[in-house]
Design a protein around this motif. Structure first.
Motif, PDB file in Angstrom:
ATOM      1  N   ASP A 156       0.857  -1.193   0.000  1.00 53.06           N
ATOM      2  CA  ASP A 156       0.000   0.000   0.000  1.00 53.06           C
ATOM      3  C   ASP A 156       0.888   1.236   0.000  1.00 53.06           C
ATOM      4  OD1 ASP A 156       0.739   0.642   2.723  1.00 53.06           O
ATOM      5  OD2 ASP A 156      -0.760  -0.779   3.428  1.00 53.06           O
ATOM      6  N   LEU A 157       0.238   2.379  -0.182  1.00 53.62           N
ATOM      7  CA  LEU A 157       0.992   3.626  -0.314  1.00 53.62           C
ATOM      8  C   LEU A 157       1.650   4.037   1.001  1.00 53.62           C
ATOM      9  CD1 LEU A 157       1.766   5.761  -2.371  1.00 53.62           C
ATOM     10  CD2 LEU A 157      -0.345   6.995  -1.840  1.00 53.62           C
ATOM     11  N   HIS A 158       1.035   3.708   2.134  1.00 54.13           N
ATOM     12  CA  HIS A 158       1.669   3.997   3.430  1.00 54.13           C
ATOM     13  C   HIS A 158       3.052   3.342   3.494  1.00 54.13           C
ATOM     14  CE1 HIS A 158      -1.702   5.885   5.524  1.00 54.13           C
ATOM     15  NE2 HIS A 158      -2.505   4.977   5.005  1.00 54.13           N
ATOM     16  N   GLU A 159       3.098   2.086   3.135  1.00 53.00           N
ATOM     17  CA  GLU A 159       4.349   1.330   3.192  1.00 53.00           C
ATOM     18  C   GLU A 159       5.378   1.892   2.207  1.00 53.00           C
ATOM     19  OE1 GLU A 159       5.633  -3.409   3.018  1.00 53.00           O
ATOM     20  OE2 GLU A 159       3.515  -2.832   2.834  1.00 53.00           O
ATOM     21  N   ALA A 160       4.917   2.268   1.015  1.00 50.66           N
ATOM     22  CA  ALA A 160       5.825   2.832   0.010  1.00 50.66           C
ATOM     23  C   ALA A 160       6.397   4.168   0.470  1.00 50.66           C
ATOM     24  CB  ALA A 160       5.088   2.994  -1.317  1.00 50.66           C
ATOM     25  N   MET A 161       5.583   4.994   1.116  1.00 53.94           N
ATOM     26  CA  MET A 161       6.063   6.277   1.625  1.00 53.94           C
ATOM     27  C   MET A 161       7.111   6.080   2.709  1.00 53.94           C
ATOM     28  SD  MET A 161       2.371   8.167   1.698  1.00 53.94           S
ATOM     29  CE  MET A 161       2.811   9.262   3.009  1.00 53.94           C
ATOM     30  N   GLU A 162       6.893   5.117   3.585  1.00 59.83           N
ATOM     31  CA  GLU A 162       7.874   4.831   4.642  1.00 59.83           C
ATOM     32  C   GLU A 162       9.215   4.445   4.024  1.00 59.83           C
ATOM     33  OE1 GLU A 162       7.647   4.650   8.182  1.00 59.83           O
ATOM     34  OE2 GLU A 162       5.817   5.829   7.920  1.00 59.83           O
ATOM     35  N   ALA A 163       9.168   3.588   3.003  1.00 60.48           N
ATOM     36  CA  ALA A 163      10.405   3.154   2.352  1.00 60.48           C
ATOM     37  C   ALA A 163      11.088   4.325   1.661  1.00 60.48           C
ATOM     38  CB  ALA A 163      10.097   2.044   1.349  1.00 60.48           C
TER      39      ALA A 163
END
Length: 462
Positions: free
Chosen positions: A409-416
């Motif tokens: 999801d986008l939350h996970e992509a932003m964290e990375a």
């Protein structure tokens, strides 16, 4: 789901195909002051953060002035979201007063065949002082290409894009029966896709082939390999021009990553190779060379932290489902469509020109300049640091115990992305910050909405 097209002819014992036929080198030089006969309007545009063409239409009488001074746009447009609202950022902030930046014509004038007397030119963005714009998505790719050339390498790439043809009244495909690769369906689509291929070719966008795709109403168009800067231009034009072409035909073209929950998503596959002295540096006797393997290792190592670049919006992560032809892990394999990085090799040295690496991770609605910049930078880092890839996946990558899972999801992509020193180096801190802020906005909009599905499921029964 895509097949790669290669025109194969025998030349001196070596097959000429991917990367061998040289196209014109992309240039920032001004196009001619003399306009083609009958030209009354010139379209001058560039791609914004989301790969949407923005610019102005210029009268032929004003061309000489525009060629010298460019057109002026306020400095917010590179940071507009898909709704044309400004994403807050440090470059185009209110306290700057939103001053003008200049878009100067570059490269060839291209006819727009479906508009008589109208020609098009892509632009080069700069400050009034001549400095580059830090939010211009083309800048990271220019830097990555220059890095490759400093290593004695010429990067080449080709895009494959999937999209849907939709009825504007319903927002749905008119077909309900999938006919993937079906020639009968291809014939039905020819009144649309035939002009698309021919018009793009007339504009200097080299389409190799088109075909019906995995879901009803979905098609794919494959572009020919070109120098990477030019390949990104081709992708930008393909997306923007197809949308314009099919409107008068009573259709909407959508490159949205996952428009329908029960149909395939739209992917953007990029084929990469590097060339040195007219030879494919990725290839040795038809297989992957050391440099090709290290490039692959770099791509694989950076894929998770770069996910935000290829899947920019919340919807894009709906593509990442098991057995969807969209990868769920940073895996690789030889001619394997369940992996993220597909190596296409040959049988012997005669096949060296066709050896390449296909990255299958990105969604069709991402920015092509940013995507190719990050992938090229990652591959070059792999060569510099001799990064070895993991063992290849043989068979079903979806079923494999792969620890290099991609963000779901986008939350996970932003964290990375926030934790990525590589991404900041490849794109610049201001561009990474803009991508994250744009993602935050899109998440806020999507997550605050009460969907029709929620209403249908809960409103009356609860």
């Amino acid at each position: 789901m895509a097949l790669t097209g290669t025109s194969m002819t025998e030349t001196g014992g070596v097959r000429a195909g991917y990367g061998v036929i040289e196209g014109p080198e992309p240039t920032d030089d001004m196009p001619s002051e003399v306009l083609p006969e009958g030209c009354h309007t010139i379209v001058l545009g560039v791609g914004d953060l989301n790969g949407i063409l923005r610019g102005k239409r210029v009268t032929a009488e004003h061309w000489r002035s525009v060629r010298r001074r460019g057109i002026s746009l306020d400095n917010t447009f590179f940071a507009m979201d898909v709704g044309s609202l400004l994403v807050p950022n440090d470059y185009s902030a209110a306290d700057s007063g939103y001053p003008d930046l200049n878009i100067l014509p570059r490269g060839p004038l291209r006819p727009i065949p479906w508009e008589d007397g109208v020609w098009m030119c892509l632009g080069r963005a700069q400050e009034k002082t001549g400095e580059p714009i830090p939010l211009d998505p083309r800048q990271p790719l220019l830097r990555a290409v220059e890095k490759a050339r400093s290593m004695g390498l010429e990067p080449r790439a080709a895009g494959e894009l999937e999209f849907y043809l939709l009825d504007p009244a319903t927002g749905r495909p008119r077909e309900n029966r999938p006919e993937c690769y079906g020639l009968a369906r291809a014939a039905e689509l020819e009144p649309v896709l035939g002009p698309v291929r021919r018009n793009l070719a007339a504009m200097g966008v080299p389409v190799e082939q088109s075909n019906p795709e995995f879901s009803a109403g979905q098609v794919e168009v494959n572009l020919r390999h070109a120098p990477t800067l030019e390949a990104a231009d081709h992708t930008l034009l393909l997306r923007g021009m197809i949308k314009q072409m099919v409107r008068p035909m009573g259709l909407v073209a959508s490159f949205m990553a996952k428009p329908f929950h029960d149909r395939s998503g739209n992917g953007f596959h990029v084929h990469h190779s590097l060339w040195r002295d007219g030879r494919n540096a990725f290839a040795t006797d038809g297989g992957l060379s050391d440099e090709g393997r290290w490039f692959l290792g770099g791509l694989q190592a950076a894929m998770r932290e770069s996910s935000l670049v290829g899947s920019t919006h919340p919807n894009a992560y709906r593509r990442r489902k098991l057995y969807s032809y969209a990868p769920t892990s940073a895996s690789w394999g030889v001619d394997n469509r369940t992996v993220a990085l597909r190596v296409i090799d040959g049988e012997d040295a005669a096949d060296d020109p066709i050896v390449r690496i296909e990255s299958r991770e990105a969604a069709a609605d991402c920015n092509p300049y940013l995507l190719m910049a990050v992938q090229l930078a990652a591959g070059l880092k792999g060569i510099e640091q001799q990064i070895e890839p993991t063992r290849p996946t043989e068979g079903d990558a979806y079923a494999a115990d792969n620890r290099r899972r991609l963000p779901t999801d986008l939350h996970e992509a932003m964290e990375a992305a926030r934790a990525s020193a590589f991404l900041e180096e490849a794109l610049g801190p201001m561009m990474v910050d803009l991508l994250i802020r744009n993602a935050e906005r899109e998440l806020e909009i999507v997550e605050s909405e009460v969907t029709p599905l929620e209403l249908a499921r809960y409103l009356e029964v609860m």
